[in-house]
Scaffold this motif. Structure first.
Motif, PDB file in Angstrom:
ATOM      1  N   SER A  80     -33.170   4.042 -16.325  1.00  0.00           N
ATOM      2  CA  SER A  80     -33.267   4.611 -17.671  1.00  0.00           C
ATOM      3  C   SER A  80     -33.314   3.614 -19.317  1.00  0.00           C
ATOM      4  CB  SER A  80     -33.290   5.290 -17.610  1.00  0.00           C
ATOM      5  OG  SER A  80     -31.424   5.587 -17.826  1.00  0.00           O
ATOM      6  N   GLU A  81     -31.876   2.341 -18.793  1.00  0.00           N
ATOM      7  CA  GLU A  81     -31.730   1.849 -20.343  1.00  0.00           C
ATOM      8  C   GLU A  81     -32.310   0.651 -20.622  1.00  0.00           C
ATOM      9  OE1 GLU A  81     -27.824   2.330 -21.588  1.00  0.00           O
ATOM     10  OE2 GLU A  81     -27.511   4.565 -20.552  1.00  0.00           O
ATOM     11  N   MET A  82     -33.157   0.330 -19.251  1.00  0.00           N
ATOM     12  CA  MET A  82     -33.400  -0.757 -19.433  1.00  0.00           C
ATOM     13  C   MET A  82     -34.498  -0.999 -20.214  1.00  0.00           C
ATOM     14  SD  MET A  82     -33.638  -2.730 -15.447  1.00  0.00           S
ATOM     15  CE  MET A  82     -31.739  -3.395 -14.805  1.00  0.00           C
ATOM     16  N   PRO A  83     -34.883  -2.090 -21.561  1.00  0.00           N
ATOM     17  CA  PRO A  83     -35.463  -2.748 -21.899  1.00  0.00           C
ATOM     18  C   PRO A  83     -37.095  -3.019 -21.818  1.00  0.00           C
ATOM     19  CG  PRO A  83     -33.996  -4.306 -22.221  1.00  0.00           C
ATOM     20  CD  PRO A  83     -34.051  -3.465 -21.406  1.00  0.00           C
ATOM     21  N   ASP A  88     -35.967  -7.024 -26.228  1.00  0.00           N
ATOM     22  CA  ASP A  88     -34.638  -7.496 -26.148  1.00  0.00           C
ATOM     23  C   ASP A  88     -33.266  -6.475 -25.435  1.00  0.00           C
ATOM     24  OD1 ASP A  88     -35.156  -9.023 -27.364  1.00  0.00           O
ATOM     25  OD2 ASP A  88     -34.380  -8.470 -29.577  1.00  0.00           O
ATOM     26  N   TRP A  89     -33.010  -7.473 -24.666  1.00  0.00           N
ATOM     27  CA  TRP A  89     -31.727  -6.057 -24.269  1.00  0.00           C
ATOM     28  C   TRP A  89     -30.102  -6.308 -25.148  1.00  0.00           C
ATOM     29  CZ3 TRP A  89     -31.113  -5.405 -18.638  1.00  0.00           C
ATOM     30  CH2 TRP A  89     -32.490  -5.318 -18.238  1.00  0.00           C
ATOM     31  N   PRO A  90     -29.183  -5.666 -24.274  1.00  0.00           N
ATOM     32  CA  PRO A  90     -27.976  -5.455 -25.910  1.00  0.00           C
ATOM     33  C   PRO A  90     -27.932  -6.671 -25.181  1.00  0.00           C
ATOM     34  CG  PRO A  90     -28.073  -4.340 -23.622  1.00  0.00           C
ATOM     35  CD  PRO A  90     -29.320  -4.456 -23.452  1.00  0.00           C
ATOM     36  N   SER A  91     -26.406  -6.972 -25.831  1.00  0.00           N
ATOM     37  CA  SER A  91     -25.608  -7.465 -26.045  1.00  0.00           C
ATOM     38  C   SER A  91     -24.701  -7.687 -24.959  1.00  0.00           C
ATOM     39  CB  SER A  91     -24.400  -8.151 -27.404  1.00  0.00           C
ATOM     40  OG  SER A  91     -24.015  -6.408 -27.704  1.00  0.00           O
ATOM     41  N   VAL A  92     -23.805  -8.474 -24.532  1.00  0.00           N
ATOM     42  CA  VAL A  92     -22.707  -8.148 -23.576  1.00  0.00           C
ATOM     43  C   VAL A  92     -22.169  -7.294 -23.944  1.00  0.00           C
ATOM     44  CG1 VAL A  92     -20.903  -9.057 -22.851  1.00  0.00           C
ATOM     45  CG2 VAL A  92     -22.947 -10.660 -22.380  1.00  0.00           C
ATOM     46  N   SER A 114     -38.072   5.421  -5.499  1.00  0.00           N
ATOM     47  CA  SER A 114     -37.044   5.886  -4.448  1.00  0.00           C
ATOM     48  C   SER A 114     -35.737   5.726  -4.513  1.00  0.00           C
ATOM     49  CB  SER A 114     -37.915   5.197  -2.762  1.00  0.00           C
ATOM     50  OG  SER A 114     -37.894   3.929  -3.172  1.00  0.00           O
ATOM     51  N   GLU A 115     -35.115   4.149  -5.267  1.00  0.00           N
ATOM     52  CA  GLU A 115     -33.868   4.709  -4.583  1.00  0.00           C
ATOM     53  C   GLU A 115     -33.590   4.008  -6.625  1.00  0.00           C
ATOM     54  OE1 GLU A 115     -32.237   2.161  -1.625  1.00  0.00           O
ATOM     55  OE2 GLU A 115     -34.276   1.949  -0.739  1.00  0.00           O
ATOM     56  N   GLY A 116     -34.249   3.121  -7.101  1.00  0.00           N
ATOM     57  CA  GLY A 116     -33.521   3.562  -8.709  1.00  0.00           C
ATOM     58  C   GLY A 116     -33.420   1.797  -9.068  1.00  0.00           C
TER      59      GLY A 116
END
Length: 302
Positions: A80-83, A88-92, A114-116
């Protein structure tokens, strides 16, 4: 990169054929490796790990069960939080703050619903593995979108021959690798790889894969020719004198090589970005073939 199969009533790591694991191709139960990974993440609270699963597990909720049994769900990066759509992806720093330090991708599209577990081809571009990945024009893997697509934000560059020969790895990882990084950079529309997948990663006739990583990370992070020259808080392009000797450069197809790699166009854009320290920045990861984990260190993720 882990190949996972149903075997002996459990999920096993196995490098096999035709979707079937056999006694002579089985390695060990996946839970054993995943518990090692849990121990690593527990002992290293600022590290991030990415797993790519070549997925032959058909038992109901088989992958979810084994990751849960290994106590890894507390580190799970949720879909749900993957871009999406190339964002862009978030910082470390952000990922560590949320404890979203384990990214898992599967080759089985059905597992997302089925498994997220994220379907890798929705988030990842990848060139053809084997011999097409070490010579030629860097074609995309057939499952992947074209490398110059902007609808996926991660790029995995495969760089290993179809038939690995350890005695040839020193040459491949020292001479051929930087040239193919540049070739794939162009094929991907001037996109630097987030991951490089290699065999015999410790073997080279010089800096090898680690030198290529350091230079790409330095260029991406701060506009310097090595990550050791970056200075926290300094404007992009303000590089420390690391005392490293200058290397002899040669020109190949109009691009400069120094036993590693330079991306002229990307460097110029990096040095013009005065906010590079506060924005998303890319840190190259090394995929260890037949190893359990992919480890990111310091400053920023992919």
């Amino acid at each position: 990169m882990l190949d996972m199969y149903d075997f002996n009533g459990d999920v096993w790591l196995c490098h096999s054929l035709q979707g079937q694991c056999y006694n002579f191709t089985a390695f060990e139960p996946a839970i054993d490796t995943l518990k090692e990974l849990e121990a690593f993440l527990s002992e290293n609270p600022t590290e991030i790990v990415t797993i790519f699963i070549e997925d032959y597990v058909h038992s109901p909720m088989g992958l979810s069960k084994v990751f849960t049994a290994a106590d890894l769900m507390k580190y799970w990066y949720p879909i749900s939080e993957m871009p999406t759509n190339g964002m862009d992806w978030p910082s470390v720093t952000d990922m560590v703050a949320k404890n979203h330090r384990l990214l898992v991708f599967t080759s089985d599209a059905s597992k997302e619903a089925s498994e997220g577990i994220a379907y890798q081809w929705s988030y990842l571009l990848e060139n053809e593995s084997g011999d097409p990945g070490i010579t030629g024009s860097c074609p995309n893997r057939k499952e992947s979108q074209p490398l110059n697509s902007r609808s996926a934000s991660l790029f995995l560059q495969n760089y290993f021959p179809t038939i690995p020969v350890e005695s040839e790895a020193c040459k491949e990882n020292s001479v051929g690798l930087p040239q193919m990084v540049e070739t794939c950079y162009a094929a991907a529309g001037n996109r630097i790889p987030n991951f490089i997948s290699v065999n015999f990663y410790m073997r080279s006739n010089g800096g090898g894969i680690f030198d290529v990583q350091d230079r790409i990370n330095g260029l991406t992070l701060c506009g310097c020719n090595t990550i050791a020259a970056c200075q926290s808080g300094a404007p992009a392009g303000s590089c420390k004198d690391t005392g490293a000797p200058n290397r002899t450069s040669s020109s190949v197809n109009g691009n400069v090589y120094s036993g590693t790699i330079e991306f002229k166009s990307h460097a110029s854009s990096a040095t013009s970005n005065t906010n590079i320290w506060s924005n998303f920045v890319g840190l190259l990861g090394l995929v260890l073939i037949c190893q359990a984990v992919l480890i990111f260190q310091d400053l920023a993720f992919i």
